[in-house]
Design a protein around this motif. Sequence first.
Motif, short mmCIF file in Angstrom:
data_model
loop_
_atom_site.label_atom_id
_atom_site.label_comp_id
_atom_site.label_asym_id
_atom_site.label_seq_id
_atom_site.Cartn_x
_atom_site.Cartn_y
_atom_site.Cartn_z
N MET A 1 0.53 -33.74 -2.73
CA MET A 1 -0.23 -32.46 -2.16
C MET A 1 -1.08 -31.92 -2.91
N ARG A 2 -2.12 -31.79 -2.26
CA ARG A 2 -3.43 -30.89 -2.73
C ARG A 2 -3.35 -29.44 -2.41
N ASP A 3 -3.41 -28.39 -3.39
CA ASP A 3 -3.59 -27.14 -3.05
C ASP A 3 -4.93 -26.70 -2.89
N SER A 4 -5.90 -27.49 -2.86
CA SER A 4 -7.22 -27.03 -2.92
C SER A 4 -7.78 -26.17 -1.54
N VAL A 5 -7.16 -26.36 -0.37
CA VAL A 5 -7.58 -25.57 0.59
C VAL A 5 -7.28 -24.08 0.54
N ILE A 6 -5.97 -24.03 -0.12
CA ILE A 6 -5.58 -22.46 -0.63
C ILE A 6 -6.28 -21.93 -1.47
N LYS A 7 -6.70 -22.81 -2.27
CA LYS A 7 -7.06 -22.07 -3.72
C LYS A 7 -9.00 -21.65 -3.19
N ARG A 8 -9.48 -22.64 -2.44
CA ARG A 8 -10.77 -22.17 -1.97
C ARG A 8 -10.66 -20.99 -1.04
N GLU A 9 -9.64 -20.80 -0.28
CA GLU A 9 -9.70 -19.47 0.28
C GLU A 9 -9.44 -18.07 -0.38
N ASN A 10 -8.67 -18.52 -1.49
CA ASN A 10 -7.91 -17.58 -2.38
C ASN A 10 -7.76 -17.80 -3.63
N SER A 11 -9.03 -17.79 -4.64
CA SER A 11 -8.96 -18.41 -5.82
C SER A 11 -7.79 -17.69 -6.69
N GLY A 12 -7.45 -16.38 -6.46
CA GLY A 12 -6.57 -15.53 -7.28
C GLY A 12 -5.11 -15.89 -7.05
N VAL A 13 -4.78 -17.04 -6.26
CA VAL A 13 -3.14 -17.07 -6.11
C VAL A 13 -2.75 -18.42 -6.89
N ASN A 14 -1.61 -18.08 -7.07
CA ASN A 14 -0.85 -19.27 -7.72
C ASN A 14 -0.12 -20.23 -6.70
N VAL A 15 -0.21 -21.16 -6.65
CA VAL A 15 0.39 -22.08 -5.33
C VAL A 15 1.58 -22.82 -5.99
N VAL A 16 2.62 -22.60 -5.24
CA VAL A 16 3.79 -23.32 -5.73
C VAL A 16 4.52 -24.08 -4.64
N VAL A 17 4.57 -25.54 -4.82
CA VAL A 17 5.26 -26.43 -3.90
C VAL A 17 6.78 -26.40 -4.21
N ILE A 18 7.41 -26.41 -3.26
CA ILE A 18 8.89 -26.33 -3.49
C ILE A 18 9.56 -27.18 -2.18
N LEU A 19 10.61 -27.69 -2.59
CA LEU A 19 11.44 -28.54 -1.49
C LEU A 19 12.11 -27.45 -0.73
#
Length: 50
Positions: free
Chosen positions: A1-19
């Motif tokens: 999974m890529r977090d690029s869309v979320i980072k593009r919309e808000n570069s100041g967030v930390n994306v955490v992928v969880i089950l």
Amino acid sequence: MRDSVIKRENSGVNVVVILDGSPVTGDLRCDRVRVCVDGNRIVVQVPTAG
């Protein structure tokens, strides 16, 4: 999974992928986005900040 869309919309967030169903802390953080995925890494909930 890529977090690029979320980072593009808000570069100041930390994306955490969880089950989905995994235990998480109850603290709220405006700089974190949790992405809940199933065993096939398919997103099962709309990601939100917090």
